[in-house]
Enzyme design. Structure first.
Site, PDB file in Angstrom:
ATOM      1  N   LEU A  38       0.810  -1.210   0.000  1.00 51.68           N
ATOM      2  CA  LEU A  38       0.000   0.000   0.000  1.00 51.68           C
ATOM      3  C   LEU A  38       0.850   1.269   0.000  1.00 51.68           C
ATOM      4  O   LEU A  38       0.497   2.256  -0.635  1.00 51.68           O
ATOM      5  CB  LEU A  38      -0.922   0.018   1.226  1.00 51.68           C
ATOM      6  CG  LEU A  38      -1.958  -1.098   1.329  1.00 51.68           C
ATOM      7  CD1 LEU A  38      -2.707  -1.000   2.656  1.00 51.68           C
ATOM      8  CD2 LEU A  38      -2.934  -1.041   0.159  1.00 51.68           C
ATOM      9  N   ALA A  39       1.954   1.244   0.746  1.00 46.56           N
ATOM     10  CA  ALA A  39       2.789   2.443   0.858  1.00 46.56           C
ATOM     11  C   ALA A  39       4.178   2.039   1.334  1.00 46.56           C
ATOM     12  O   ALA A  39       4.379   0.954   1.887  1.00 46.56           O
ATOM     13  CB  ALA A  39       2.167   3.439   1.832  1.00 46.56           C
ATOM     14  N   SER A  40       5.136   2.946   1.111  1.00 44.74           N
ATOM     15  CA  SER A  40       6.499   2.692   1.541  1.00 44.74           C
ATOM     16  C   SER A  40       7.108   3.993   2.051  1.00 44.74           C
ATOM     17  O   SER A  40       6.813   5.072   1.533  1.00 44.74           O
ATOM     18  CB  SER A  40       7.347   2.143   0.387  1.00 44.74           C
ATOM     19  OG  SER A  40       8.679   1.910   0.788  1.00 44.74           O
ATOM     20  N   GLY A  41       7.935   3.870   3.096  1.00 41.62           N
ATOM     21  CA  GLY A  41       8.585   5.042   3.655  1.00 41.62           C
ATOM     22  C   GLY A  41       9.985   4.715   4.115  1.00 41.62           C
ATOM     23  O   GLY A  41      10.496   3.615   3.867  1.00 41.62           O
ATOM     24  N   GLY A  42      10.604   5.653   4.815  1.00 43.65           N
ATOM     25  CA  GLY A  42      11.968   5.457   5.247  1.00 43.65           C
ATOM     26  C   GLY A  42      12.126   4.370   6.291  1.00 43.65           C
ATOM     27  O   GLY A  42      13.169   3.719   6.379  1.00 43.65           O
ATOM     28  N   MET A  43      11.080   4.160   7.103  1.00 45.11           N
ATOM     29  CA  MET A  43      11.144   3.177   8.182  1.00 45.11           C
ATOM     30  C   MET A  43      10.720   1.782   7.735  1.00 45.11           C
ATOM     31  O   MET A  43      11.282   0.781   8.182  1.00 45.11           O
ATOM     32  CB  MET A  43      10.248   3.633   9.339  1.00 45.11           C
ATOM     33  CG  MET A  43      10.323   2.758  10.562  1.00 45.11           C
ATOM     34  SD  MET A  43      11.871   2.959  11.451  1.00 45.11           S
ATOM     35  CE  MET A  43      11.522   1.971  12.920  1.00 45.11           C
ATOM     36  N   VAL A  46       4.112  -0.688   4.182  1.00 50.32           N
ATOM     37  CA  VAL A  46       2.775  -1.054   4.645  1.00 50.32           C
ATOM     38  C   VAL A  46       2.091  -1.884   3.568  1.00 50.32           C
ATOM     39  O   VAL A  46       2.098  -1.515   2.386  1.00 50.32           O
ATOM     40  CB  VAL A  46       1.928   0.190   4.978  1.00 50.32           C
ATOM     41  CG1 VAL A  46       0.530  -0.224   5.424  1.00 50.32           C
ATOM     42  CG2 VAL A  46       2.605   1.020   6.066  1.00 50.32           C
ATOM     43  N   LYS A  64       2.508  -3.351   8.821  1.00 49.28           N
ATOM     44  CA  LYS A  64       3.647  -2.448   8.673  1.00 49.28           C
ATOM     45  C   LYS A  64       4.911  -3.218   9.033  1.00 49.28           C
ATOM     46  O   LYS A  64       5.057  -3.683  10.164  1.00 49.28           O
ATOM     47  CB  LYS A  64       3.491  -1.233   9.579  1.00 49.28           C
ATOM     48  CG  LYS A  64       4.606  -0.201   9.451  1.00 49.28           C
ATOM     49  CD  LYS A  64       4.313   0.995  10.356  1.00 49.28           C
ATOM     50  CE  LYS A  64       5.383   2.069  10.251  1.00 49.28           C
ATOM     51  NZ  LYS A  64       5.093   3.213  11.137  1.00 49.28           N
ATOM     52  N   ASP A 171       3.485  14.421  14.663  1.00 47.63           N
ATOM     53  CA  ASP A 171       3.639  14.340  13.202  1.00 47.63           C
ATOM     54  C   ASP A 171       2.271  14.442  12.539  1.00 47.63           C
ATOM     55  O   ASP A 171       1.960  13.697  11.613  1.00 47.63           O
ATOM     56  CB  ASP A 171       4.334  13.033  12.818  1.00 47.63           C
ATOM     57  CG  ASP A 171       4.801  13.032  11.356  1.00 47.63           C
ATOM     58  OD1 ASP A 171       4.960  14.131  10.788  1.00 47.63           O
ATOM     59  OD2 ASP A 171       4.988  11.945  10.778  1.00 47.63           O
TER      60      ASP A 171
END
Length: 200
Positions: A38-43, A46, A64, A171
């Site tokens: 669904l999504a990707s980030g630095g940490m 998901v 996650k 945040d």
């Protein structure tokens, strides 16, 4: 020729079977079967997944996972674990529920409530195609729902001894607010939240 062909065919079937089993094992996080990203980030990343316990029922969840190269850093793993523990106590209609924390293969994951919808950022971008601003009634409604979630996290949620957690999100921005297709507004991603834990 026939014998050789049979041997090659058997070897290929075995290799395909092992590859499929490996793929399934990578998709299976305990009782969770990963379906799509669904999504990707630095940490981390998901995924949408299915909760499949032995009881036979199925429930959509969001998983996650920490990036494997970060999972070897104790400080980051501890922060991830603290996020899971903190969010598990934030049981409120305007906060995405965290249900589980665990380890799978070379990384760690947490399981969350899956919300079928869009982030506030996505909603704002779509709305700007037809008007410069969101309608005032939308702003009022979304703002009220976000404040309800923030109020619960800071003034109502308690630890296991009954002391107020006094959680500060730290945040709060449009990508961390999700709106379901039915119009429910929920806060998510308390990864850098701070619990002041003031005693009553």
């Amino acid at each position: 020729g026939g014998a050789a062909g049979a041997m090659v065919s058997g070897a290929l079937r075995g290799a395909v079977g092992r590859a499929q089993a490996l793929a399934r094992s990578r998709d299976l996080l305990g009782k969770y079967v990963v379906e799509k990203q669904l999504a990707s980030g630095g940490m981390g990343v998901v995924y949408r997944a299915r909760y499949c316990p032995e009881g036979g029922f199925v429930r959509d969840v969001a998983i996650k996972k920490i990036h494997p190269h970060l999972a070897v850093q104790p400080r980051l793993v501890q922060a991830f674990r603290q996020e899971a523990g903190l969010c598990a106590r934030l049981l409120h209609p305007n906060i995405v529920q965290v249900m589980d924390f665990g380890r799978a293969d070379d990384t760690y994951f947490l399981a969350m409530e899956y919300v079928d919808g869009q982030t506030l950022l996505d909603v704002m971008r779509r709305a700007q195609r037809v008007a410069p601003f969101l309608p005032p009634r939308w702003v009022a409604y979304i703002g009220r729902e976000v404040c309800e979630g923030l109020h619960f996290a800071h003034a109502v949620a308690v630890d296991d001894r009954g002391h107020p957690l006094r959680v500060i999100h730290r945040d709060l921005n449009p990508p961390n607010v999700i709106i379901s297709r039915s119009g429910h507004v929920k806060l998510m991603d308390f990864g850098i939240a701070k619990a002041l834990k003031e005693k009553a």
